[in-house]
Motif scaffolding. Structure first.
Motif, short mmCIF file in Angstrom:
data_model
loop_
_atom_site.label_atom_id
_atom_site.label_comp_id
_atom_site.label_asym_id
_atom_site.label_seq_id
_atom_site.Cartn_x
_atom_site.Cartn_y
_atom_site.Cartn_z
N PRO A 15 0.85 -1.25 0.02
CA PRO A 15 0.06 0.10 -0.06
C PRO A 15 0.76 1.28 0.14
CG PRO A 15 -0.81 -1.61 1.60
CD PRO A 15 0.54 -2.07 1.16
N VAL A 16 0.41 2.30 -0.72
CA VAL A 16 1.05 3.57 -0.82
C VAL A 16 0.52 4.53 0.10
CG1 VAL A 16 1.82 5.64 -2.33
CG2 VAL A 16 1.49 3.17 -3.14
N LEU A 17 1.08 5.40 0.73
CA LEU A 17 0.42 6.43 1.98
C LEU A 17 0.56 7.80 1.24
CD1 LEU A 17 2.36 4.88 4.87
CD2 LEU A 17 -0.23 4.32 4.15
N ALA A 18 1.20 7.92 0.37
CA ALA A 18 1.40 9.38 -0.49
C ALA A 18 1.14 9.34 -1.71
CB ALA A 18 2.47 9.91 0.05
N GLU A 19 1.32 10.31 -2.53
CA GLU A 19 1.22 10.28 -3.86
C GLU A 19 2.56 9.54 -4.56
OE1 GLU A 19 0.91 13.45 -7.41
OE2 GLU A 19 -0.34 13.89 -5.61
N ASP A 20 2.37 8.90 -5.64
CA ASP A 20 3.59 8.16 -6.22
C ASP A 20 4.19 9.39 -6.95
OD1 ASP A 20 2.73 5.77 -4.96
OD2 ASP A 20 2.26 5.10 -6.87
N LEU A 21 5.60 9.16 -7.27
CA LEU A 21 6.51 10.03 -7.92
C LEU A 21 6.82 9.24 -9.18
CD1 LEU A 21 8.57 11.77 -5.28
CD2 LEU A 21 6.53 12.83 -6.44
N VAL A 22 6.39 9.68 -10.51
CA VAL A 22 6.77 9.04 -11.55
C VAL A 22 7.55 9.98 -12.80
CG1 VAL A 22 5.71 7.54 -13.62
CG2 VAL A 22 4.64 7.59 -11.36
N PHE A 23 8.85 9.29 -13.14
CA PHE A 23 9.43 10.11 -14.22
C PHE A 23 10.07 8.95 -15.10
CE2 PHE A 23 12.18 9.18 -10.51
CZ PHE A 23 13.57 8.74 -10.99
N THR A 24 10.54 9.30 -16.09
CA THR A 24 11.09 8.63 -17.07
C THR A 24 12.89 8.82 -17.08
OG1 THR A 24 9.29 8.70 -18.73
CG2 THR A 24 11.51 7.95 -19.38
N LEU A 25 13.29 7.48 -16.68
CA LEU A 25 15.05 7.66 -16.61
C LEU A 25 15.41 7.24 -18.18
CD1 LEU A 25 17.63 7.42 -15.19
CD2 LEU A 25 17.31 5.09 -14.53
N VAL A 26 16.10 8.15 -18.67
CA VAL A 26 16.96 7.99 -19.91
C VAL A 26 18.32 7.94 -19.45
CG1 VAL A 26 17.38 9.04 -22.25
CG2 VAL A 26 15.11 9.44 -21.05
N ASN A 27 19.02 6.90 -19.96
CA ASN A 27 20.39 6.60 -20.14
C ASN A 27 21.10 7.32 -21.43
OD1 ASN A 27 22.91 6.07 -19.61
ND2 ASN A 27 22.92 4.13 -19.45
N ASP A 28 21.33 8.44 -21.50
CA ASP A 28 21.90 9.12 -22.58
C ASP A 28 23.36 9.29 -22.48
OD1 ASP A 28 21.69 10.26 -25.12
OD2 ASP A 28 21.40 12.34 -24.27
N SER A 29 24.00 8.56 -21.60
CA SER A 29 25.42 8.35 -21.46
C SER A 29 26.09 7.16 -22.08
CB SER A 29 25.91 8.23 -20.16
OG SER A 29 25.66 6.83 -19.69
N SER A 30 27.44 7.08 -22.37
CA SER A 30 28.01 6.30 -22.91
C SER A 30 28.39 4.88 -22.10
CB SER A 30 29.37 6.85 -23.83
OG SER A 30 30.09 7.02 -22.78
N HIS A 31 27.79 4.64 -20.92
CA HIS A 31 28.07 3.88 -19.96
C HIS A 31 26.94 3.21 -19.53
CE1 HIS A 31 31.89 5.85 -19.29
NE2 HIS A 31 31.16 7.08 -19.19
N THR A 32 27.13 1.90 -19.54
CA THR A 32 25.89 1.08 -18.97
C THR A 32 25.87 1.44 -17.46
OG1 THR A 32 26.41 -0.67 -20.65
CG2 THR A 32 25.32 -1.45 -18.73
N ILE A 33 24.60 1.62 -16.81
CA ILE A 33 24.04 1.70 -15.64
C ILE A 33 23.93 0.42 -15.04
CG2 ILE A 33 22.71 2.86 -13.96
CD1 ILE A 33 22.24 4.88 -16.15
N THR A 34 24.69 0.06 -13.94
CA THR A 34 24.19 -1.40 -13.39
C THR A 34 23.86 -1.24 -11.86
OG1 THR A 34 26.61 -1.28 -12.45
CG2 THR A 34 26.30 -2.47 -14.57
N GLU A 35 23.66 -0.03 -11.40
CA GLU A 35 23.30 0.27 -9.98
C GLU A 35 22.52 1.70 -10.33
OE1 GLU A 35 25.65 -0.46 -6.66
OE2 GLU A 35 27.02 -1.87 -8.18
N MET A 36 21.29 1.57 -9.31
CA MET A 36 20.59 2.80 -9.19
C MET A 36 19.99 2.72 -7.78
SD MET A 36 17.54 4.72 -11.29
CE MET A 36 16.80 6.06 -10.73
N TYR A 37 20.19 3.83 -7.23
CA TYR A 37 19.99 4.12 -5.59
C TYR A 37 19.10 5.43 -5.68
CZ TYR A 37 23.55 0.52 -5.08
OH TYR A 37 24.35 -0.45 -4.91
N VAL A 38 17.80 5.32 -4.89
CA VAL A 38 17.14 6.61 -4.79
C VAL A 38 16.66 6.63 -3.33
CG1 VAL A 38 15.37 7.96 -5.49
CG2 VAL A 38 16.27 6.39 -7.15
#
Length: 102
Positions: A15-38
């Motif tokens: 269950p969600v208690l507050a409004e969800d935040l939604v965005f599009t992640l774009v990898n416009d770099s020349s590197h492969t992203i292997t980990e993401m922390y928020v």
């Protein structure tokens, strides 16, 4: 914190208690992203990597932050396949797209 990166990361839904935040992640770099922390800005720990797999250059996907929090400012951390790291604090409430670049 529960986060979902469509087709790239999956976590159990609860269950969600507050409004969800939604965005599009774009990898416009020349590197492969292997980990993401928020995490809400100022928190002393990163929590778990939200990616299950990697995000190659040119790939994008939707990120939903459904952590029950009512904050807008989040710390983002990305780790590349080569071991490089990038961190940024971002207001995610009004953000439609977050682009990772070199």
């Amino acid at each position: 914190m529960r986060l979902t990166l469509a087709t790239l990361a999956t976590l159990a839904a609860t269950p969600v208690l507050a409004e969800d935040l939604v965005f599009t992640l774009v990898n416009d770099s020349s590197h492969t992203i292997t980990e993401m922390y928020v995490t809400p800005a100022g928190v002393d720990h990163w929590g778990e990597n939200i990616l299950f797999g990697s995000v190659d250059p040119g790939v994008s996907g939707d990120v939903t932050i459904a952590d029950g929090s009512d904050v807008c400012d989040y710390d983002l951390r990305f780790v590349s396949a080569e071991g490089g790291e990038a961190e940024q604090t971002q207001n995610l409430c009004d953000l439609a797209t977050f682009t990772v670049t070199d």
